[in-house]
Design an enzyme around this catalytic site. Structure first.
Site, PDB file in Angstrom:
ATOM      1  N   ARG A 164      35.104  46.669  39.660  1.00 34.65           N
ATOM      2  CA  ARG A 164      34.959  45.877  38.823  1.00 34.65           C
ATOM      3  C   ARG A 164      34.538  45.428  37.198  1.00 34.65           C
ATOM      4  NH1 ARG A 164      38.859  45.700  42.933  1.00 34.65           N
ATOM      5  NH2 ARG A 164      39.559  43.495  43.633  1.00 34.65           N
ATOM      6  N   SER A 246      41.372  37.431  42.862  1.00 31.46           N
ATOM      7  CA  SER A 246      39.996  36.739  43.472  1.00 31.46           C
ATOM      8  C   SER A 246      39.129  36.124  42.675  1.00 31.46           C
ATOM      9  CB  SER A 246      38.902  38.853  44.344  1.00 31.46           C
ATOM     10  OG  SER A 246      39.886  39.568  44.899  1.00 31.46           O
ATOM     11  N   GLU A 354      35.205  36.415  38.770  1.00 33.20           N
ATOM     12  CA  GLU A 354      35.353  37.834  38.860  1.00 33.20           C
ATOM     13  C   GLU A 354      36.522  37.305  37.730  1.00 33.20           C
ATOM     14  OE1 GLU A 354      38.790  41.556  39.990  1.00 33.20           O
ATOM     15  OE2 GLU A 354      38.912  39.028  41.559  1.00 33.20           O
TER      16      GLU A 354
END
Ligand code: EPU
Length: 358
Positions: A164, A246, A354
């Site tokens: 990520r 998320s 995130e």
């Protein structure tokens, strides 16, 4: 190009917060993006680049110029017998592009089906799902520097991808606009149908889903179908329940900490990962780290399905925070902080968001 003033951003991001942009513009071509930058550099104001708005939490109005990238176009370069190269404009929607590739039997993106957002946003956080990360198929990323107007093309290596993460979320954060992305995908029409090597089925849920679909010899369109079915079942559709996917990253911890926690919580799942040390800023000789599902940690702290007014933790996937209607930014931020605190108190692990918080 039309410059709007005092525009509500509610329709342009999936968390559904009522916030306003001072200025708002939607360039529809690469040339319009470049023209806009010339103009912007004469008036100097903060800029926020928006793709699908599916990974954002606005905490206040944006006192600057929001540029929503709408450039479209897919250019296919026939490279060799086995692989195809495709250059895609940043404003193309991600999932229709995945479908375009799967229909042509070009493999590599099928596990990333149904992820919301645009192609230009995909490399920024190196989108990933069901055992695949987009970095595995990206050949290069073409972008323009906001301040100088200089265009650059970074190779995959230069993008510095991690879990990520990418250079676009780190040293180049807020400094560039991605114009297009070039992918390299395997042509499966050229290989024997019985050859399954290119399929990524190791993420348990995919095999289970294919089994439930009664498919023993899957092709990439079956994998896409399985992934879509899993996602539809587990994740809230932003068109129905506002969310940004998320909300937290899965944390990585060193082996020692993992062992101590496993003694105390024997049911804790963990996955060893060969970690790229430079991407987590660790000073360790042993780059094997253990990924702990944030969903499990959050569930253990009793948050799964929790709801306060319109802010909540999604019952089928506690990694996702949701806005059931009119949750305010502060409500979501408060919930986020309390989740982080309770996971930290119980497990000594600090969860990181995130989503991009603005
Ligand atoms: N889990 C629980 N309780 C739950 C759900 C999950 O304990 O209610 C635990 C289980 O141990 C499960 C594990 O979490 O095995 C993993 O769950 P899941 O397969 O749903 O994946 P994830 O790690 O929670 C990541 C991505 C998702 C992606 C899935 C599938 C991140 C931050 N999230 O979630 O990405 O779809 O894997 O590959 O890495 C997104 O980024 O928006 C996103 C949805």
């Amino acid at each position: 190009m039309h410059l709007d003033q005092k525009i509500s951003l509610k329709p342009f991001h999936t968390f559904g917060m009522e916030v306003e942009a001072r200025y708002f513009i939607e360039p529809r071509t690469k040339e319009e993006i470049l023209t806009l930058l010339n103009y912007r550099n004469m008036i100097h104001m903060p800029v926020l680049i928006l793709g699908g708005g599916s990974n954002l939490l606005f905490t206040k109005d944006f006192d600057g110029l929001v540029i929503r990238i709408k450039s479209k176009g897919i250019e296919v370069h026939e490279s060799d017998q086995d692989y195809v190269r495709i250059t895609v404009q940043a404003g193309e929607d991600w999932d229709p592009f995945v479908q375009f590739c799967v229909e042509r039997r070009w493999a590599g993106l099928e596990n990333l089906s149904l992820i919301p957002g645009t192609v230009g946003a995909a490399p920024i956080q190196n989108i990933g799902a069901y055992g695949v990360e987009v970095k595995e198929t990206i050949e290069s990323v073409h972008f323009v520097e906001i301040d100088s107007g200089i265009q650059k093309r970074f190779t995959n290596d230069e993008c510095d991808f991690g879990y990520r993460e990418s250079i676009f979320k780190k040293s180049l954060k807020g400094k560039i606009i991605i114009l297009d992305v070039t992918f390299r995908l395997l042509k499966t029409s050229a290989i024997d149908i019985s050859n399954q090597e290119h399929l990524k089925l190791d993420y348990g849920l995919i095999r289970e889903e294919l089994w439930m679909m009664n498919i023993t010899r899957p092709g990439i369109s079956d994998v896409r179908e399985a992934v879509c079915a899993i996602r539809r079942r587990k994740l809230p559709d932003p068109a129905k329940v506002a969310n940004a996917g998320s909300f937290f990253k899965n944390p990585f911890i060193p082996e020692e900490q993992k062992n101590v926690l496993c003694d105390r919580f024997p049911s804790m799942p963990w996955y060893p990962e060969q970690f790229d040390v430079k991407n987590v800023g660790l000073n360790s000789d042993n780059p094997v780290m253990f990924k702990i599902p944030a969903a499990w940690l959050i569930e253990q702290c009793g948050w799964k399905g929790h709801r306060e007014g319109d802010a909540g933790v999604y019952p089928d996937q506690p990694l996702v925070l949701v806005n059931y209607g009119n949750a305010g930014c502060q409500q979501i931020l408060d919930l986020m902080k309390r989740i982080i605190d309770s996971v930290s108190d119980r497990f000594g692990i600090i969860l990181e968001p995130e989503v991009n918080i603005h």
